[in-house]
Design an enzyme around this catalytic site. Structure first.
Site, PDB file in Angstrom:
ATOM      1  N   ARG A  64       0.843  -1.195   0.000  1.00  0.00           N
ATOM      2  CA  ARG A  64       0.000   0.000   0.000  1.00  0.00           C
ATOM      3  C   ARG A  64       0.889   1.260   0.000  1.00  0.00           C
ATOM      4  NH1 ARG A  64      -0.232   4.374   2.958  1.00  0.00           N
ATOM      5  NH2 ARG A  64       0.139   3.090   4.802  1.00  0.00           N
ATOM      6  N   ASP A  65       1.598   1.480   1.080  1.00  0.00           N
ATOM      7  CA  ASP A  65       2.424   2.684   1.202  1.00  0.00           C
ATOM      8  C   ASP A  65       3.477   2.711   0.099  1.00  0.00           C
ATOM      9  OD1 ASP A  65       3.573   4.999   2.262  1.00  0.00           O
ATOM     10  OD2 ASP A  65       3.576   4.261   4.310  1.00  0.00           O
ATOM     11  N   HIS A  80       5.492   4.041  12.941  1.00  0.00           N
ATOM     12  CA  HIS A  80       5.569   3.978  11.471  1.00  0.00           C
ATOM     13  C   HIS A  80       6.602   5.028  11.041  1.00  0.00           C
ATOM     14  CE1 HIS A  80       3.337   3.790   7.414  1.00  0.00           C
ATOM     15  NE2 HIS A  80       4.188   4.789   7.268  1.00  0.00           N
ATOM     16  N   HIS A  84       9.635   6.630   8.585  1.00  0.00           N
ATOM     17  CA  HIS A  84      10.193   6.725   7.237  1.00  0.00           C
ATOM     18  C   HIS A  84      11.684   7.000   7.360  1.00  0.00           C
ATOM     19  CE1 HIS A  84       6.669   6.807   4.394  1.00  0.00           C
ATOM     20  NE2 HIS A  84       6.090   6.720   5.563  1.00  0.00           N
ATOM     21  N   CYS A 121       5.244   9.466   0.486  1.00  0.00           N
ATOM     22  CA  CYS A 121       3.993  10.157   0.784  1.00  0.00           C
ATOM     23  C   CYS A 121       3.685  11.018  -0.432  1.00  0.00           C
ATOM     24  CB  CYS A 121       4.160  11.020   2.033  1.00  0.00           C
ATOM     25  SG  CYS A 121       2.667  11.928   2.482  1.00  0.00           S
ATOM     26  N   ASN A 181       9.429   4.240   3.539  1.00  0.00           N
ATOM     27  CA  ASN A 181       9.386   3.686   4.885  1.00  0.00           C
ATOM     28  C   ASN A 181      10.723   3.041   5.196  1.00  0.00           C
ATOM     29  OD1 ASN A 181       6.404   3.370   3.851  1.00  0.00           O
ATOM     30  ND2 ASN A 181       6.345   3.304   6.059  1.00  0.00           N
TER      31      ASN A 181
END
Ligand code: ZN
Length: 306
Positions: A16-17, A210, A212, A243, A252
């Protein structure tokens, strides 16, 4: 320094990310193949896609197909990201395919406005309705707060503001709250102090970090979070991701770098590092360019190779 946890939970968010932020649109069949490779690594949590509007994030326009097709072991808790009730309704067509939803907003007004075109209060109200609907369907709810450790537009974000939002998410039914360092602004001392207060404000809520690696501080922040008693993390295989706003926000922390560090420290993850590296190398081949993870280049330290 407090005692470190013996075991941590990792949610793989690369599908997803990661896939949403790569410039290429990855063919659906390749996404499914990579997700299934991840499912065979021992990872117990995988976020497989996001039900956002296809005109906003065309990279994830195939959310329905990915969710309904990817075959994962029963031991994997599958989650999807949903921005609002509309996204949840789309996901619910395949209710039997997932266990968790992840609803997100930003701690800072400017980032939230640029990312989803709403105020923080509007996002919170929407997530309250979304979580209510999801819980009625037996889904576990996680809330993720972007820019928890700083906003690229507004600068420092007060800890109390982030934790007020976290408490509102918990009140809305989130049993887990993730704190995103969306653009890599956190430092280890900040992380340690933040989670010490977060534990006090959110007893009984699973707290997830979470991070990065935008400025190379991702794993240092993991150690600080571990020292503050955090045992739940989100990361992306291959260091995929970023992002949508602002430009330049990179990936990430890499799941394989995280797993390798934890294993070297004697902390269990349940993940087969070689299998995970296989998935990251496969992603590298699909994208046709080198990915950012260190382990892809260096491999595990010798004693970890089986
Ligand atoms: Zn992220």
């Amino acid at each position: 320094m407090s005692e470190l946890p013996a075991r941590v939970r990792i949610r793989e968010v690369g599908p997803r990310d990661g896939f949403q932020n790569e410039p290429e649109v990855i063919p659906t069949a390749e996404k499914i193949r990579l997700i299934e490779l991840l499912g065979a690594t021992g990872l117990s949590r995988i976020e497989v896609t996001s039900f956002v509007r296809a005109d906003v994030i065309p990279q994830l326009a195939d959310a329905e197909e990915v969710l309904s097709t990817a075959s994962l072991p029963g031991s994997v808790s599958v989650s999807v990201l949903v921005p609002n009730e509309r996204g949840l309704e789309r996901a619910l067509q395949f209710r039997e395919r997932f266990e968790e939803i992840n609803g997100f907003l930003s701690a800072s007004e400017t980032h939230n406005e640029k990312n989803v075109g709403r105020s923080v209060a509007e996002s919170l109200a929407g997530l309250r309705r979304t979580f209510e609907r999801a819980r009625a369907d037996g889904l576990r709810c996680e809330g993720v707060i972007s820019t928890s450790f700083g906003c690229p537009y507004e600068g420092p974000v007060p800890v109390d503001r982030v934790l007020d939002i976290a408490c509102a998410l918990a009140d809305a039914g989130a049993v887990e709250v993730g704190f995103g360092d969306t653009t890599g602004m956190a430092n280890p001392l900040q992380v340690r102090d933040f989670f010490a207060v977060a534990h006090e404000r959110l007893p009984g809520v699973e707290l997830t970090a979470h991070f990065h690696n935008t400025r190379g501080q991702g794993l240092a922040n993991v150690l600080a979070a571990l020292e503050a008693g955090i045992d739940s993390f989100e990361s992306s295989f291959g260091e995929l991701g970023g992002c949508p706003v602002p430009a330049g926000a990179t990936g990430n922390i890499a799941t394989e770098d995280l797993v390798s560090m934890l294993h070297e420290m004697g902390i269990a993850t349940g993940v087969d590092l070689e299998a995970l590296l296989g998935a990251s190398r496969a992603a590298q081949e699909v994208l046709g360019r080198p990915l950012g993870s260190h382990l892809i280049l260096a491999g595990p330290v010798e004693w970890q190779r089986s």
